[in-house]
Design a protein around this motif. Structure first.
Motif, PDB file in Angstrom:
ATOM      1  N   ASP A   1       0.809  -1.213   0.000  1.00  0.00           N
ATOM      2  CA  ASP A   1       0.000   0.000   0.000  1.00  0.00           C
ATOM      3  C   ASP A   1       0.848   1.270   0.000  1.00  0.00           C
ATOM      4  O   ASP A   1       0.451   2.279  -0.580  1.00  0.00           O
ATOM      5  N   VAL A   2       1.987   1.247   0.666  1.00  0.00           N
ATOM      6  CA  VAL A   2       2.756   2.492   0.734  1.00  0.00           C
ATOM      7  C   VAL A   2       3.337   2.839  -0.629  1.00  0.00           C
ATOM      8  O   VAL A   2       3.325   4.003  -1.043  1.00  0.00           O
ATOM      9  N   LYS A   3       3.812   1.846  -1.359  1.00  0.00           N
ATOM     10  CA  LYS A   3       4.312   2.145  -2.717  1.00  0.00           C
ATOM     11  C   LYS A   3       3.156   2.615  -3.598  1.00  0.00           C
ATOM     12  O   LYS A   3       3.272   3.620  -4.311  1.00  0.00           O
ATOM     13  N   GLY A   4       2.055   1.890  -3.538  1.00  0.00           N
ATOM     14  CA  GLY A   4       0.908   2.266  -4.369  1.00  0.00           C
ATOM     15  C   GLY A   4       0.376   3.637  -4.011  1.00  0.00           C
ATOM     16  O   GLY A   4      -0.017   4.425  -4.894  1.00  0.00           O
ATOM     17  N   ALA A   5       0.380   3.976  -2.719  1.00  0.00           N
ATOM     18  CA  ALA A   5      -0.121   5.281  -2.282  1.00  0.00           C
ATOM     19  C   ALA A   5       0.754   6.404  -2.826  1.00  0.00           C
ATOM     20  O   ALA A   5       0.250   7.449  -3.254  1.00  0.00           O
ATOM     21  N   ILE A   6       2.057   6.193  -2.813  1.00  0.00           N
ATOM     22  CA  ILE A   6       2.974   7.245  -3.288  1.00  0.00           C
ATOM     23  C   ILE A   6       2.780   7.473  -4.789  1.00  0.00           C
ATOM     24  O   ILE A   6       2.686   8.617  -5.247  1.00  0.00           O
ATOM     25  N   ILE A   7       2.665   6.426  -5.558  1.00  0.00           N
ATOM     26  CA  ILE A   7       2.493   6.593  -7.011  1.00  0.00           C
ATOM     27  C   ILE A   7       1.117   7.192  -7.306  1.00  0.00           C
ATOM     28  O   ILE A   7       0.977   8.071  -8.164  1.00  0.00           O
TER      29      ILE A   7
ATOM     30  N   PRO B   1       7.876  -6.563   6.126  1.00  0.00           N
ATOM     31  CA  PRO B   1       7.986  -7.012   4.736  1.00  0.00           C
ATOM     32  C   PRO B   1       6.603  -7.274   4.136  1.00  0.00           C
ATOM     33  O   PRO B   1       5.620  -7.458   4.855  1.00  0.00           O
ATOM     34  N   GLY B   2       6.561  -7.269   2.817  1.00  0.00           N
ATOM     35  CA  GLY B   2       5.307  -7.587   2.142  1.00  0.00           C
ATOM     36  C   GLY B   2       5.536  -7.773   0.656  1.00  0.00           C
ATOM     37  O   GLY B   2       6.581  -7.383   0.120  1.00  0.00           O
ATOM     38  N   ASP B   3       4.548  -8.365  -0.012  1.00  0.00           N
ATOM     39  CA  ASP B   3       4.640  -8.543  -1.463  1.00  0.00           C
ATOM     40  C   ASP B   3       4.494  -7.191  -2.143  1.00  0.00           C
ATOM     41  O   ASP B   3       3.532  -6.467  -1.892  1.00  0.00           O
ATOM     42  N   VAL B   4       5.446  -6.888  -3.013  1.00  0.00           N
ATOM     43  CA  VAL B   4       5.394  -5.614  -3.736  1.00  0.00           C
ATOM     44  C   VAL B   4       5.762  -5.858  -5.198  1.00  0.00           C
ATOM     45  O   VAL B   4       6.902  -6.228  -5.493  1.00  0.00           O
ATOM     46  N   PRO B   5       4.830  -5.663  -6.104  1.00  0.00           N
ATOM     47  CA  PRO B   5       5.163  -5.822  -7.524  1.00  0.00           C
ATOM     48  C   PRO B   5       6.249  -4.829  -7.944  1.00  0.00           C
ATOM     49  O   PRO B   5       6.314  -3.723  -7.406  1.00  0.00           O
ATOM     50  N   GLU B   6       7.056  -5.226  -8.902  1.00  0.00           N
ATOM     51  CA  GLU B   6       8.153  -4.357  -9.325  1.00  0.00           C
ATOM     52  C   GLU B   6       7.664  -3.186 -10.168  1.00  0.00           C
ATOM     53  O   GLU B   6       8.243  -2.105 -10.146  1.00  0.00           O
ATOM     54  N   GLU B   7       6.609  -3.389 -10.942  1.00  0.00           N
ATOM     55  CA  GLU B   7       6.148  -2.310 -11.822  1.00  0.00           C
ATOM     56  C   GLU B   7       5.356  -1.265 -11.018  1.00  0.00           C
ATOM     57  O   GLU B   7       4.859  -1.556  -9.929  1.00  0.00           O
ATOM     58  N   PRO B   8       5.214  -0.038 -11.550  1.00  0.00           N
ATOM     59  CA  PRO B   8       4.403   0.971 -10.862  1.00  0.00           C
ATOM     60  C   PRO B   8       2.931   0.559 -10.850  1.00  0.00           C
ATOM     61  O   PRO B   8       2.454  -0.070 -11.797  1.00  0.00           O
TER      62      PRO B   8
END
Lengths: 339, 334
Positions: free
Chosen positions: B161-167, B188-195
């Protein structure tokens, strides 16, 4: 009208331009003050009468690509930046045809398309915003490969220089050498409090040294003096040489609010008369006639044309539609596909 | 998308998910830049922007003076004139230094100007207690922001969520506060490499259940999930909802859940009085009163500054046990 500052002597065209802008401000404000007192313009108006030379002397150097931020006393800045009377009076009347569609009023009047990033009801809120605009100017000049940068000019009063936001903005502009010209309209009062009672210095330009930028003082009642000081500072900023603090010594001919004020006693009639004797428009008209740039009749014709524009504009504003309360929530957010 | 939907090919910790979100936001828009205190060469006190200065250079990743008002002013002015500012306010507690620029300028400029200005501004800030940083470096002040028309507020509690929230924030034409949780930095958590982005204003049903709805956000989502495990052992089926976006708030998802479970408990780390939980509880009471078997309950911090001493701090911040105890009380199991 950019790039005028190479010559220290203003051309006839510049002298006429300074006059035109000052006359527009004076009459706009006098009529706005009357409309407020007649109850036609709701809320409070802070009028720029007496300080016209400052906005005009600076704005002659700027194009629509250069930005300004303004103050609660902001009509003069927008007029000098080419504001249309129709849309300005309409805004003061809270009409849909106003510059801000009646959502802002006097204290937030703006024209982003012409680089006027708003009057502001919060003292010293403008300088940090101008620093952001100047950052854009430098950033965009870099990625577009331009040597000359657009310039951002925050206007603020003597009182604003006591706010932390002013200090933060001045420091950031200096450390990043941003194209900013800080224009202090020192009218001797922070609202109703005399400068000597709100700060221990008399020359605000002295503060510039603390930020590592030049500080200059000019006669804010003389449009040519402002034009000259601002021109040099704007040229420096355009060429990437960083910010300057320009202090313009001026005076408010009317009260903090409105034409006749709210009855507070904080300055003497003698002081007011001494400053009125240096009326920036009268001084400038005397110069125009002495130099043979304009005749008395030509000067009068400028006043007449401006008054005619005002009469038409007030009529336009009075006949303009009011905002629809059903639209009250529009523009709280920029719409997106998702929302 | 929810965390459960994300491909499981790679794990990142919360801090590195932040870095990747900002990196991809800067990569995809040349008008985007980042500014904040110690975020350049140092990469932030939390290490969350390490490597960005080297990758994008000093023109796009800027160390600012310690001037929070100046930082938000920079974002307002640059945003209104064509750039896409991403600015960092190191600790959320420091927004007191820039509340005018946030509340009176950033949030209102578009409205005051009759829709003539656009403020595509992202503000990243770190909230929450748990690191013994005491009263001025541990607060959860999200309610201050949610009370201000013109702002959007997201509070991501997982690496995804934090990566997705920033983008999402970086692509959004409105001011968005991404309120991050310092207590989750190593999570830790699953994070896709693409935006990828998150749907704005959409809550996540973290766990489905039948007998009680717990609405929690930020770090408390993890305590609520633990509480749900404890309650499950006692035979209570718990639905856990993370609103994720506190402004705009996904009332519909919350109301639908309460209509099903008939019981609601709202949890947050911020102080209880006037917290966002009060708004959520009020909306539940207004919109699903007829479905409720018991009054809406709240578990939140007491009305006190965040204390320093570890024993006091632990007592101050809500945890799974307190959540489970309160849940049993409203369910008549205590």
């Amino acid at each position: 009208m950019a790039n005028t500052s190479q010559a220290m002597e203003p051309s006839e065209e510049v002298l006429k331009d300074l006059h035109f802008r000052m006359v527009r401000i004076r009459h706009f404000e006098e009529e706005a003050g009357k409309l407020m007192e007649q109850g036609k313009s709701p809320g409070a108006l802070h009028l720029y009468i007496g300080e016209e030379a400052v906005a005009s002397g600076v704005m002659v150097h700027l194009s629509d690509n250069d930005q300004i931020t303004s103050t609660h006393r902001g009509h003069g800045h927008l007029v000098a930046k080419g504001g249309e009377f129709k849309r300005m009076y309409a805004e003061l009347f809270g009409r849909e045809t106003g510059y801000n569609k009646g959502r802002g009023g006097s204290m937030h009047i703006s024209n982003v398309d012409a680089g006027m990033l708003g009057a502001n009801g919060i003292v010293a809120a403008g300088p940090p915003i101008a620093v952001g605009a100047a950052f854009s100017n430098k950033y965009l000049a870099r990625i577009e490969g331009r040597d000359q940068m657009n310039v951002a000019v925050p206007f603020f009063g003597d009182g604003a220089t006591n706010e932390g936001a002013f200090h933060e903005a001045a420091n950031m502009a200096a450390v990043w050498k941003l194209p900013v010209v800080f224009v202090c309209e020192n009218n001797g009062f922070g609202e109703f409090t005399r400068q000597e009672d709100h700060q221990a210095i008399s020359d605000i330009a002295d503060r510039a040294a603390g930020y590592g930028m030049p500080g200059v003082i000019c006669d804010g009642m003389d449009a040519v003096a402002v034009w000259e000081a601002a021109g040099e500072a704007i040229e420096r900023a355009r060429n990437g040489e960083g910010p300057t603090l320009v202090e313009c010594k001026t005076y408010r001919f009317v009260d903090h609010v409105g034409l006749s004020g709210i009855g507070l006693h904080y300055r003497t009639d003698e002081e007011l008369e001494a400053w009125r004797a240096r009326d920036p428009i009268e001084q400038h008209e005397k110069r125009l006639i002495e130099l043979g740039v304009m005749t008395q009749d030509e000067v009068q014709a400028v006043h007449d044309a401006v008054m005619e524009d005002i009469a038409e504009s007030i009529e336009f504003a009075e006949n303009s539609p009011l905002p629809d309360p059903a639209d009250l929530l529009n523009d709280v957010y920029t719409p997106t596909a998702a929302s | 998308m929810t965390t459960a939907d994300a491909p499981a090919e790679r794990q990142l910790v919360y801090t590195l998910a932040i870095t990747e979100g900002v990196r991809q936001a800067l990569q995809e828009d040349p008008l985007a830049f980042m500014a904040g205190e110690d975020i350049g060469e140092a990469g932030s006190v939390f290490g969350i922007y390490r490597g960005l200065y080297d990758e994008f250079g000093p023109d796009r990743v800027l160390d600012t003076p310690i001037s929070e008002s100046g930082i938000i002013g920079l974002a307002v002015g640059a945003g209104a004139t064509g750039l896409k500012p991403i600015v960092d306010i190191m600790f959320m507690d420091f927004i007191g230094e820039c509340m005018d620029e946030i509340v009176n300028q950033l949030a209102k400029m578009r409205y005051m100007f009759g829709g003539k200005a656009t403020l595509p501004v992202t503000v990243l800030t770190m909230s929450g207690a748990g690191l013994n940083l005491a009263a001025q470096h541990s607060q959860s002040l999200e309610a201050w922001l949610c009370h201000t028309p013109g702002l959007k507020v997201v509070m991501p509690a997982t690496a995804y969520d934090v990566k997705g929230a920033i983008i999402t924030a970086a692509r959004e034409p409105n001011p968005v506060f991404v309120v991050m949780c310092k207590g989750l930095m190593a999570l830790p958590g699953d994070v896709p490499e693409e935006p990828y982005t998150l749907p704005i204003g959409k809550a996540k049903v973290v766990r489905e259940g039948e007998g009680l709805t717990i609405v929690a956000h930020g770090r408390m989502i993890h305590e609520a999930t633990k509480a749900a495990d404890l309650l499950e052992a006692d035979g209570v089926s718990v639905e856990v909802i993370d609103p994720l976006w506190l402004q705009p708030l996904d009332t519909e998802t919350i109301i639908n859940s309460v209509s099903k479970t008939h019981n609601a408990l709202v949890v947050h780390e911020a102080v209880r009085f006037g917290g966002i939980g009060a708004e959520i509880a009020a909306q539940i009471a207004e919109l699903s009163f007829d479905y409720l078997d018991a009054p809406v309950a709240r578990v939140a911090a007491p009305f006190s500054p965040v204390p320093f001493s570890p024993v006091l701090e632990q007592s101050y911040v809500p945890n799974a046990e307190r959540i489970a105890t309160e849940a049993k009380r409203i369910l008549g199991l205590g």
